[in-house]
Motif scaffolding. Structure first.
Motif, PDB file in Angstrom:
ATOM      1  N   LYS A 181      14.990  13.532  50.565  1.00 39.14           N
ATOM      2  CA  LYS A 181      14.631  12.166  50.151  1.00 39.14           C
ATOM      3  C   LYS A 181      13.138  11.995  49.906  1.00 39.14           C
ATOM      4  CE  LYS A 181      18.075   8.808  51.166  1.00 39.14           C
ATOM      5  NZ  LYS A 181      18.530   7.673  51.907  1.00 39.14           N
ATOM      6  N   ASP A 182      12.313  12.737  50.626  1.00 42.20           N
ATOM      7  CA  ASP A 182      10.866  12.597  50.485  1.00 42.20           C
ATOM      8  C   ASP A 182      10.270  13.539  49.440  1.00 42.20           C
ATOM      9  OD1 ASP A 182      10.882  10.654  52.458  1.00 42.20           O
ATOM     10  OD2 ASP A 182      10.562  12.114  54.054  1.00 42.20           O
ATOM     11  N   LYS A 183      11.091  14.420  48.880  1.00 40.01           N
ATOM     12  CA  LYS A 183      10.616  15.372  47.877  1.00 40.01           C
ATOM     13  C   LYS A 183      10.987  14.889  46.482  1.00 40.01           C
ATOM     14  CE  LYS A 183      10.425  19.831  50.046  1.00 40.01           C
ATOM     15  NZ  LYS A 183      10.577  21.225  49.724  1.00 40.01           N
ATOM     16  N   PRO A 184      10.254  15.345  45.483  1.00 41.26           N
ATOM     17  CA  PRO A 184      10.666  15.053  44.118  1.00 41.26           C
ATOM     18  C   PRO A 184      11.976  15.776  43.791  1.00 41.26           C
ATOM     19  CG  PRO A 184       8.420  15.911  44.187  1.00 41.26           C
ATOM     20  CD  PRO A 184       9.003  16.074  45.544  1.00 41.26           C
ATOM     21  N   ILE A 185      12.833  15.124  43.053  1.00 41.63           N
ATOM     22  CA  ILE A 185      14.099  15.722  42.621  1.00 41.63           C
ATOM     23  C   ILE A 185      14.153  15.665  41.102  1.00 41.63           C
ATOM     24  CG2 ILE A 185      16.619  15.584  42.689  1.00 41.63           C
ATOM     25  CD1 ILE A 185      16.377  14.315  45.448  1.00 41.63           C
ATOM     26  N   ILE A 186      14.335  16.811  40.488  1.00 38.48           N
ATOM     27  CA  ILE A 186      14.480  16.904  39.040  1.00 38.48           C
ATOM     28  C   ILE A 186      15.955  17.121  38.751  1.00 38.48           C
ATOM     29  CG2 ILE A 186      13.841  18.154  36.950  1.00 38.48           C
ATOM     30  CD1 ILE A 186      11.343  19.150  38.590  1.00 38.48           C
ATOM     31  N   LYS A 191      18.759   6.870  43.092  1.00 36.68           N
ATOM     32  CA  LYS A 191      17.858   5.757  43.395  1.00 36.68           C
ATOM     33  C   LYS A 191      18.559   4.701  44.239  1.00 36.68           C
ATOM     34  CE  LYS A 191      14.418   6.032  39.850  1.00 36.68           C
ATOM     35  NZ  LYS A 191      13.414   5.175  39.265  1.00 36.68           N
ATOM     36  N   LYS A 192      19.808   4.411  43.912  1.00 37.57           N
ATOM     37  CA  LYS A 192      20.567   3.437  44.702  1.00 37.57           C
ATOM     38  C   LYS A 192      20.800   3.927  46.120  1.00 37.57           C
ATOM     39  CE  LYS A 192      22.875   1.224  40.847  1.00 37.57           C
ATOM     40  NZ  LYS A 192      24.094   1.080  40.059  1.00 37.57           N
ATOM     41  N   ALA A 193      20.820   5.256  46.305  1.00 42.10           N
ATOM     42  CA  ALA A 193      21.017   5.832  47.631  1.00 42.10           C
ATOM     43  C   ALA A 193      19.708   5.978  48.406  1.00 42.10           C
ATOM     44  CB  ALA A 193      21.705   7.190  47.508  1.00 42.10           C
ATOM     45  N   GLY A 194      18.600   5.542  47.809  1.00 42.45           N
ATOM     46  CA  GLY A 194      17.338   5.555  48.535  1.00 42.45           C
ATOM     47  C   GLY A 194      16.391   6.690  48.212  1.00 42.45           C
ATOM     48  N   PHE A 195      16.694   7.494  47.223  1.00 43.99           N
ATOM     49  CA  PHE A 195      15.785   8.555  46.797  1.00 43.99           C
ATOM     50  C   PHE A 195      14.747   7.929  45.873  1.00 43.99           C
ATOM     51  CE2 PHE A 195      19.592  10.713  48.058  1.00 43.99           C
ATOM     52  CZ  PHE A 195      19.168  11.922  48.594  1.00 43.99           C
ATOM     53  N   ASP A 196      13.476   8.177  46.145  1.00 44.87           N
ATOM     54  CA  ASP A 196      12.420   7.517  45.384  1.00 44.87           C
ATOM     55  C   ASP A 196      11.886   8.348  44.221  1.00 44.87           C
ATOM     56  OD1 ASP A 196      12.413   5.191  46.926  1.00 44.87           O
ATOM     57  OD2 ASP A 196      11.102   6.106  48.411  1.00 44.87           O
ATOM     58  N   LYS A 197      11.629   9.605  44.461  1.00 46.39           N
ATOM     59  CA  LYS A 197      10.991  10.466  43.459  1.00 46.39           C
ATOM     60  C   LYS A 197      12.058  11.227  42.666  1.00 46.39           C
ATOM     61  CE  LYS A 197       7.253  11.211  46.717  1.00 46.39           C
ATOM     62  NZ  LYS A 197       6.613  12.240  47.547  1.00 46.39           N
ATOM     63  N   VAL A 198      12.710  10.527  41.754  1.00 47.02           N
ATOM     64  CA  VAL A 198      13.819  11.097  40.996  1.00 47.02           C
ATOM     65  C   VAL A 198      13.445  11.137  39.523  1.00 47.02           C
ATOM     66  CG1 VAL A 198      16.245  10.840  40.432  1.00 47.02           C
ATOM     67  CG2 VAL A 198      15.442  10.176  42.678  1.00 47.02           C
ATOM     68  N   TYR A 199      13.649  12.289  38.904  1.00 48.98           N
ATOM     69  CA  TYR A 199      13.283  12.484  37.501  1.00 48.98           C
ATOM     70  C   TYR A 199      14.422  13.165  36.760  1.00 48.98           C
ATOM     71  CZ  TYR A 199       8.747  11.949  39.746  1.00 48.98           C
ATOM     72  OH  TYR A 199       7.704  11.496  40.503  1.00 48.98           O
ATOM     73  N   SER A 200      14.567  12.813  35.506  1.00 46.71           N
ATOM     74  CA  SER A 200      15.545  13.454  34.633  1.00 46.71           C
ATOM     75  C   SER A 200      14.793  14.373  33.682  1.00 46.71           C
ATOM     76  CB  SER A 200      16.313  12.392  33.847  1.00 46.71           C
ATOM     77  OG  SER A 200      17.164  12.986  32.901  1.00 46.71           O
ATOM     78  N   GLU A 246       4.802  20.840  43.880  1.00 45.86           N
ATOM     79  CA  GLU A 246       5.342  19.959  44.918  1.00 45.86           C
ATOM     80  C   GLU A 246       6.686  20.427  45.451  1.00 45.86           C
ATOM     81  OE1 GLU A 246       4.912  15.732  44.385  1.00 45.86           O
ATOM     82  OE2 GLU A 246       3.466  16.057  42.766  1.00 45.86           O
ATOM     83  N   ASP A 247       7.077  21.635  45.104  1.00 43.29           N
ATOM     84  CA  ASP A 247       8.337  22.220  45.579  1.00 43.29           C
ATOM     85  C   ASP A 247       9.517  21.277  45.337  1.00 43.29           C
ATOM     86  OD1 ASP A 247       9.829  24.286  46.667  1.00 43.29           O
ATOM     87  OD2 ASP A 247       9.683  23.490  48.702  1.00 43.29           O
ATOM     88  N   ALA A 248       9.584  20.751  44.119  1.00 46.31           N
ATOM     89  CA  ALA A 248      10.648  19.808  43.762  1.00 46.31           C
ATOM     90  C   ALA A 248      12.015  20.478  43.834  1.00 46.31           C
ATOM     91  CB  ALA A 248      10.415  19.266  42.357  1.00 46.31           C
ATOM     92  N   LEU A 249      13.002  19.706  44.236  1.00 44.17           N
ATOM     93  CA  LEU A 249      14.388  20.161  44.217  1.00 44.17           C
ATOM     94  C   LEU A 249      14.912  20.008  42.797  1.00 44.17           C
ATOM     95  CD1 LEU A 249      17.166  20.887  45.553  1.00 44.17           C
ATOM     96  CD2 LEU A 249      17.484  18.422  45.812  1.00 44.17           C
TER      97      LEU A 249
END
Length: 136
Positions: free
Chosen positions: A86-91, A108-117, A46-49
């Motif tokens: 914002k529309d891409k997954p972020i690791i 998440k508070k800034a509106g990013f939905d696909k956020v992972y640690s 998914e070409d995550a950032l």
């Protein structure tokens, strides 16, 4: 009532443990964690950032190829730099996983939905024998 008085310690323990389970939902949700295998799949499929929130010295000693570097302390002021993702997954990655969880909550508070640690942070990445680079 007599039962409560005789078992006050057990009742208190149950109340505290229940509160600890509910707290993440009340405090703004939970952070999704990924293993190193899940992270590499997300990066490749998914070409995550990959966002590294470690300090500059930590970053310089080795980071994931292609990762962006914004320290946790700078994230609030530099959010516009990653707005287009914002529309891409972020690791989000740090040394062990603590700072990345905090960064995920900010995102998440800034509106990013696909956020992972990344669970275990860069230490887990190295432990899985995955490559690092020192090049910018």
């Amino acid at each position: 009532m007599e039962f409560l008085q005789q078992n006050i310690m057990w009742v208190a323990l149950a109340a505290v443990s229940g509160g600890m389970l509910v707290w993440p939902m009340i405090a703004g949700g939970t952070v999704a964690h990924l293993t190193t295998a899940e992270a590499t799949l997300l990066m490749n499929r998914e070409d995550a950032l990959v966002l590294d929130v470690r300090e500059t010295g930590e970053w310089g000693s080795g980071h994931i190829h292609g990762a962006r570097h914004i320290t946790l302390g700078q994230l609030g002021n530099r959010m516009s730099e990653i707005e287009k993702f914002k529309d891409k997954p972020i690791i989000v990655i740090c040394a062990s996983g603590n700072r990345s969880s905090s960064a995920c909550n900010q995102l998440k508070k800034a509106g990013f939905d696909k956020v992972y640690s990344l669970d275990g942070g860069i230490s887990a990445w190295v432990g899985a024998n995955l490559p690092l680079t020192t090049k910018s």
